[in-house]
Design a protein around this motif. Structure first.
Motif, mmCIF file in Angstrom:
data_model
loop_
_atom_site.group_PDB
_atom_site.id
_atom_site.type_symbol
_atom_site.label_atom_id
_atom_site.label_comp_id
_atom_site.label_asym_id
_atom_site.label_seq_id
_atom_site.Cartn_x
_atom_site.Cartn_y
_atom_site.Cartn_z
ATOM 1 N N LYS A 201 0.828 -1.219 0.000
ATOM 2 C CA LYS A 201 0.000 0.000 0.000
ATOM 3 C C LYS A 201 0.858 1.263 0.000
ATOM 4 N N ASP A 202 1.661 1.381 -1.033
ATOM 5 C CA ASP A 202 2.524 2.558 -1.178
ATOM 6 C C ASP A 202 1.665 3.815 -1.312
ATOM 7 N N VAL A 203 1.793 4.731 -0.378
ATOM 8 C CA VAL A 203 1.024 5.981 -0.381
ATOM 9 C C VAL A 203 1.912 7.059 -0.981
ATOM 10 N N ARG A 204 1.611 7.450 -2.210
ATOM 11 C CA ARG A 204 2.526 8.303 -2.950
ATOM 12 C C ARG A 204 1.956 9.684 -3.266
ATOM 13 N N GLY A 205 0.760 9.984 -2.799
ATOM 14 C CA GLY A 205 0.198 11.297 -3.078
ATOM 15 C C GLY A 205 0.059 11.551 -4.566
ATOM 16 N N PHE A 206 0.513 12.722 -5.016
ATOM 17 C CA PHE A 206 0.456 13.064 -6.434
ATOM 18 C C PHE A 206 1.606 12.440 -7.220
ATOM 19 N N LEU A 207 2.715 12.108 -6.552
ATOM 20 C CA LEU A 207 3.979 11.865 -7.228
ATOM 21 C C LEU A 207 4.222 10.381 -7.482
ATOM 22 N N LEU A 208 5.439 10.042 -7.893
ATOM 23 C CA LEU A 208 5.733 8.697 -8.375
ATOM 24 C C LEU A 208 5.802 7.685 -7.247
ATOM 25 N N THR A 209 6.411 8.046 -6.118
ATOM 26 C CA THR A 209 6.576 7.128 -4.995
ATOM 27 C C THR A 209 6.286 7.860 -3.689
ATOM 28 N N SER A 210 6.155 7.089 -2.624
ATOM 29 C CA SER A 210 5.985 7.685 -1.299
ATOM 30 C C SER A 210 7.223 8.475 -0.893
ATOM 31 N N ASN A 211 8.383 8.064 -1.384
ATOM 32 C CA ASN A 211 9.607 8.810 -1.085
ATOM 33 C C ASN A 211 9.562 10.212 -1.685
ATOM 34 N N SER A 212 9.026 10.326 -2.895
ATOM 35 C CA SER A 212 8.940 11.634 -3.537
ATOM 36 C C SER A 212 7.995 12.547 -2.766
ATOM 37 N N GLY A 214 7.226 12.200 0.326
ATOM 38 C CA GLY A 214 7.865 12.453 1.610
ATOM 39 C C GLY A 214 8.874 13.578 1.542
ATOM 40 N N THR A 215 9.663 13.620 0.477
ATOM 41 C CA THR A 215 10.626 14.709 0.303
ATOM 42 C C THR A 215 9.927 16.056 0.231
ATOM 43 N N ALA A 256 2.716 17.036 8.710
ATOM 44 C CA ALA A 256 3.345 15.992 9.523
ATOM 45 C C ALA A 256 2.554 14.686 9.435
ATOM 46 N N ALA A 257 1.206 14.791 9.461
ATOM 47 C CA ALA A 257 0.375 13.592 9.336
ATOM 48 C C ALA A 257 0.581 12.927 7.981
ATOM 49 N N GLY A 258 0.654 13.729 6.924
ATOM 50 C CA GLY A 258 0.894 13.162 5.599
ATOM 51 C C GLY A 258 2.233 12.467 5.507
ATOM 52 N N LEU A 259 3.241 13.031 6.157
ATOM 53 C CA LEU A 259 4.567 12.409 6.153
ATOM 54 C C LEU A 259 4.532 11.051 6.834
ATOM 55 N N LEU A 260 3.798 10.948 7.935
ATOM 56 C CA LEU A 260 3.707 9.681 8.652
ATOM 57 C C LEU A 260 2.858 8.664 7.897
ATOM 58 N N ILE A 261 1.791 9.123 7.255
ATOM 59 C CA ILE A 261 0.938 8.206 6.490
ATOM 60 C C ILE A 261 1.712 7.583 5.334
ATOM 61 N N GLY A 262 2.574 8.383 4.687
ATOM 62 C CA GLY A 262 3.341 7.870 3.557
ATOM 63 C C GLY A 262 4.336 6.800 3.921
ATOM 64 N N LYS A 263 4.773 6.759 5.180
ATOM 65 C CA LYS A 263 5.680 5.718 5.690
ATOM 66 C C LYS A 263 6.979 5.635 4.914
ATOM 67 N N SER A 264 7.453 6.779 4.422
ATOM 68 C CA SER A 264 8.762 6.799 3.774
ATOM 69 C C SER A 264 9.827 6.892 4.860
ATOM 70 N N ARG A 265 10.509 5.790 5.099
ATOM 71 C CA ARG A 265 11.485 5.768 6.186
ATOM 72 C C ARG A 265 12.619 6.749 5.937
ATOM 73 N N GLY A 266 13.001 6.897 4.680
ATOM 74 C CA GLY A 266 14.054 7.853 4.367
ATOM 75 C C GLY A 266 13.638 9.278 4.661
ATOM 76 N N ALA A 267 12.394 9.634 4.276
ATOM 77 C CA ALA A 267 11.913 10.992 4.517
ATOM 78 C C ALA A 267 11.730 11.252 6.006
ATOM 79 N N VAL A 268 11.211 10.273 6.733
ATOM 80 C CA VAL A 268 11.023 10.442 8.180
ATOM 81 C C VAL A 268 12.374 10.588 8.875
ATOM 82 N N GLY A 269 13.342 9.758 8.475
ATOM 83 C CA GLY A 269 14.671 9.862 9.070
ATOM 84 C C GLY A 269 15.329 11.201 8.782
ATOM 85 N N ALA A 270 15.219 11.667 7.533
ATOM 86 C CA ALA A 270 15.785 12.972 7.180
ATOM 87 C C ALA A 270 15.084 14.091 7.947
ATOM 88 N N THR A 271 13.777 13.951 8.155
ATOM 89 C CA THR A 271 13.036 14.950 8.921
ATOM 90 C C THR A 271 13.533 15.013 10.366
#
Length: 772
Positions: A201-212, A214-215, A256-271
């Motif tokens: 269940k990759d949550v990617r919003g408008f973009l290609l991946t959840s990482n994008s 998340g960034t 912040a809620a959107g960042l957590l919902i996306g579950k991008s570990r890289g984005a959360v760690g960078a945050t």
């Protein structure tokens, strides 16, 4: 007196023009952040008017025209140095490196497109520094980023609660239909990866991946945090303080809620790392600035130590510590490092990484990729040392000026020139964004509004386009309604710290991802750099803008317009027109070849029309029950042209081999020579993709049919060896999952049986030991 009045009116006119140009830039950025824009997409949507590349070039071309107009206006007014010297210098160096990379690239159309797509936002940053000359304009630019972040959060929540589940249910009902639409072979590794992403269940919003996503949300989160700090520190006595603070906190909470919902570990760690940095700078900024040199040296040494430790660990263990995502990233980096070693001076060209990567891919690696998922390696591999150095120089120049403003500078004024109100600026931006999101977005993203009837189309429009636009309107409108333009001399330390930490967070996250290279995120990133440069200009530079415009130099102006026109014609209009003809071929199968060939003639650099024309002929040849030489001969001719335009692409030679083989079946007289040509073309494909078990297996079959037992055994042995390496890694990455063969179990067993049968008599065992 009359002359002074004329100059004042002229200055106001230019300011209105620049405000309009800034509104257009912000609107285009918002549009780019609202859909997956892929200039090098291999998946074609026949509903689009032109190709995905053409759509992307139209947006980049429109942005380029606006930016060039803005730069000419600033040149006319003598204000081109507002961005300093390092930012224009870095952009110039990047262009030099990019042009050199284009000459070295295999697919020159992809290289030119990528250079144009990346360099236009960089030029935009230079112009935007001059446009962002008031507190109101700074706020408006920040509001667009925050409001688009809120819209992305709405889409993410919808995907998390309903959208992904619906897709998963539809797939369970008819998986074959889903796979056919995506072009995925059943029971293949691609199907396994698709199902793995689907069930995760990759949550990617408008973009290609959840990482994008998340960034992007990471950046908005720190901008919002910085604006809250400014409100609490310097605007408690302003009217509407409480309402403004509530809106800012709501926006921060949503991001912040959107960042957590996306579950991008890289984005959360960078945050988290950037949050630590933000807190340290906010609390200890005087101490940090006083000891900035030893802190900088210590930071560089620590970064180097961490980098060396990561490299040493990767070399020793063949992977990075952590989940499977880091496992495969090390393999990407190893292949990218080998690529860089062979193309150290110029790189392989923008958009060409995916073409060259198969040559360097570790055979056991489960997939090929379009980017090494590491920003430094990506820039170096595609644009060479010059491109990487230019990027670091630009970011370093902006960060240095931002730090000086936040910690040391006494020049805090922004837009101190009197008589420059921007009351209507938010309305213009809001109107532009609404028009693009509601009227343009459906056509650039999907080619129109899908649905069998008017009711379905209305529902799709409301859910996919109207509601996200309404969320943007709500977030932007509330920010505007509760805002009061601060005094020009008010410090914006909080916003500056937020921008600096957002830049740092984006860079940290993209040390293990490619999100920054999505055009929307890339455009927002350079807008943030422009905001930093604009905030740190100081009142003396701003006051210089009140001077009388310098007389125009018509020759230079004419040359600027001519160069811009030539760039747009050759690098935007030609591929866009050719792409429109190409799309007609996708929509009309019977006359597809004619359209593809017309497209190939219109665009002398793009190999795709030749590839599709060859595939059209090849499909006719392989499906035809009548012995007809015309189709395979035509396919051979088309694939040869494709190989000429993209000589490093293994796929072109693989298809050429298939075309020779198809011709050998109908041209009995020259069958042996044609099969030898097919074998040689496939060998060329293998040289470009040595880690492909499938190519090795097909070569083994051809050698078997030609009676070359030794060559057949060698190729079958190679296919088995690669498959065994892959199986061993699959078992490591997915313990407990049933094996998903990349080669195919039937082909794997056939290759082993053939080798055993033809080597047992000689006493030689050519079967590799099983890796599973």
């Amino acid at each position: 007196m009359a002359q002074h009045k004329t100059n004042t009116i002229e200055c106001k006119s230019y300011r209105l023009l620049e405000g309009f140009l800034l509104a257009v830039v912000l609107s285009v950025m918002a549009l780019r952040l609202s859909f997956v824009e892929q200039p090098h997409s291999t998946m074609q949507n026949p509903a689009l008017w032109t190709t995905p590349r053409g759509m992307s070039l139209l947006l980049s071309g429109g942005l380029f025209v606006v930016v060039m107009a803005g730069l000419l206006v600033q040149w006319y007014q003598g204000r081109l140095r507002l961005s300093g010297r390092l930012l224009p210098l870095s952009v110039g160096v990047f262009l030099v490196g990019g042009v050199a990379a284009c000459f070295a690239a295999s697919d020159k159309r992809a290289a030119i497109t990528e250079l144009f797509t990346l360099s236009v936002p960089m030029l935009m940053a230079i112009a935007a520094v001059g446009w962002l000359d008031s507190q109101r304009r700074l706020d408006v630019a920040a509001w667009v980023i925050l409001a688009m972040g809120c819209a992305a959060v709405y889409v993410s929540v919808d995907q998390y609660t309903a959208g992904n589940s619906q897709v998963e249910q539809d797939y369970a009902v008819n998986p074959q239909r889903h796979l056919a639409i995506l072009g995925i072979e059943p029971n293949s590794l691609e199907q396994f990866h698709y199902e793995h992403r689907l069930h995760s269940k990759d949550v990617r919003g408008f973009l290609l991946t959840s990482n994008s996503t998340g960034t992007f949300l990471l950046a908005g989160l720190f901008i919002s945090l910085g604006m809250i700090v400014d409100t609490l520190r310097g605007r408690k006595d302003d009217s509407g303080f409480a309402a403004r603070l509530v809106v800012q906190i709501l926006v921060l909470t949503a991001l912040a809620a959107g960042l957590l919902i996306g579950k991008s570990r890289g984005a959360v760690g960078a945050t988290m790392l950037s949050a630590i940095l933000f807190t340290a700078l906010l609390v200890c900024r005087r101490w940090v600035w006083a000891y900035r040199k030893p802190i900088l040296i210590a930071g560089l040494l620590m970064t180097a130590a961490v980098g060396i430790a990561v490299i040493v660990y990767g070399i020793q263990h063949g992977r990075l510590p952590g989940p499977n995502a880091l496992y495969v990233r090390w393999q990407y980096w190893v292949g990218a490092a080998a690529m860089l070693r062979d193309h150290i001076l110029t790189g392989v060209g923008g958009g060409n990484f995916a073409i060259y990567y198969p040559h360097y891919k570790i055979p056991a690696a489960p997939e090929t990729v379009k980017d090494p998922h590491q920003i430094l390696l990506s820039l170096a591999c595609q644009f060479g040392p010059l491109g990487l150095a230019a990027f670091l120089l630009a970011v370093g120049a902006a960060v240095r000026r931002g730090c000086r403003y936040a910690f040391d500078s006494q020049e805090r004024a922004v837009g101190s020139v009197p008589g420059r109100p921007d009351q209507w600026m938010p309305f213009g931006v809001l109107a532009g964004v609404m028009i693009l999101l509601l009227l343009v977005r459906p056509f650039v993203s999907e080619g129109g509004i899908g649905g069998e009837n008017a009711v379905v189309q209305q529902s799709v429009f409301v859910l996919m386009y109207a509601i996200p636009a309404a969320v943007f309107l709500c977030a932007f409108g509330l920010s505007w309604a509760t805002a009061k333009e601060p005094a020009s001399t008010m410090s914006r330390d909080g916003l500056m710290l937020g921008l600096l930490c957002a830049i740092v967070g984006i860079l940290i996250h993209n040390l293990i991802d490619f999100a920054i290279f999505e055009p929307g995120v890339w455009t927002a990133f350079w807008l943030m750099l422009a905001l930093i440069m604009a905030l740190s200009r100081g009142s003396k530079q701003t006051a210089a803008e009140a001077g009388v415009p310098i007389p125009p130099r018509r020759v230079v102006r004419f040359i600027g317009v001519l160069v811009a026109g030539m760039v747009v014609y050759h690098y935007v209009w030609i591929p866009v027109r050719a792409g429109a003809v190409f799309q007609q071929g996708l929509r009309n199968f019977e006359t597809a070849e004619q359209h593809f060939l017309t497209s190939a003639r219109m665009d002398p650099l793009d190999p795709d029309p030749w590839i599709f024309a060859g595939q059209w002929r090849l499909s006719r040849a392989e499906m035809s029950r009548v012995s007809n030489k015309e189709h395979p001969q035509g396919a051979i001719s088309h694939f040869q042209q494709a190989c000429h335009r993209d000589s490093a692409n293994f796929r072109c030679y693989e298809l050429l081999g298939r075309a020779y083989y198809a011709l050998s079946g109908v041209d009995v007289e020259h069958s042996r020579e044609l099969r030898e040509s097919s074998f040689q073309a496939s060998l060329e494909a293998q040289r470009r993709y040595p880690g492909s078990d499938r190519i090795a297996y097909d070569l083994g079959l051809m050698a078997e049919q030609m009676g070359n037992i030794q060559q057949a055994c060698e190729q079958f042995s190679r296919a088995i060896e690669i498959e065994d390496q892959y199986r061993a890694q699959f078992a490591q990455m997915y313990p407990g999952y049933s094996l998903c063969s990349r080669l195919g179990q039937t082909r794997y067993e056939y290759a082993r049986a053939y080798i055993e049968k033809n080597t047992v008599s000689s006493g030689t065992n050519m079967i590799p030991s099983k890796g599973d």
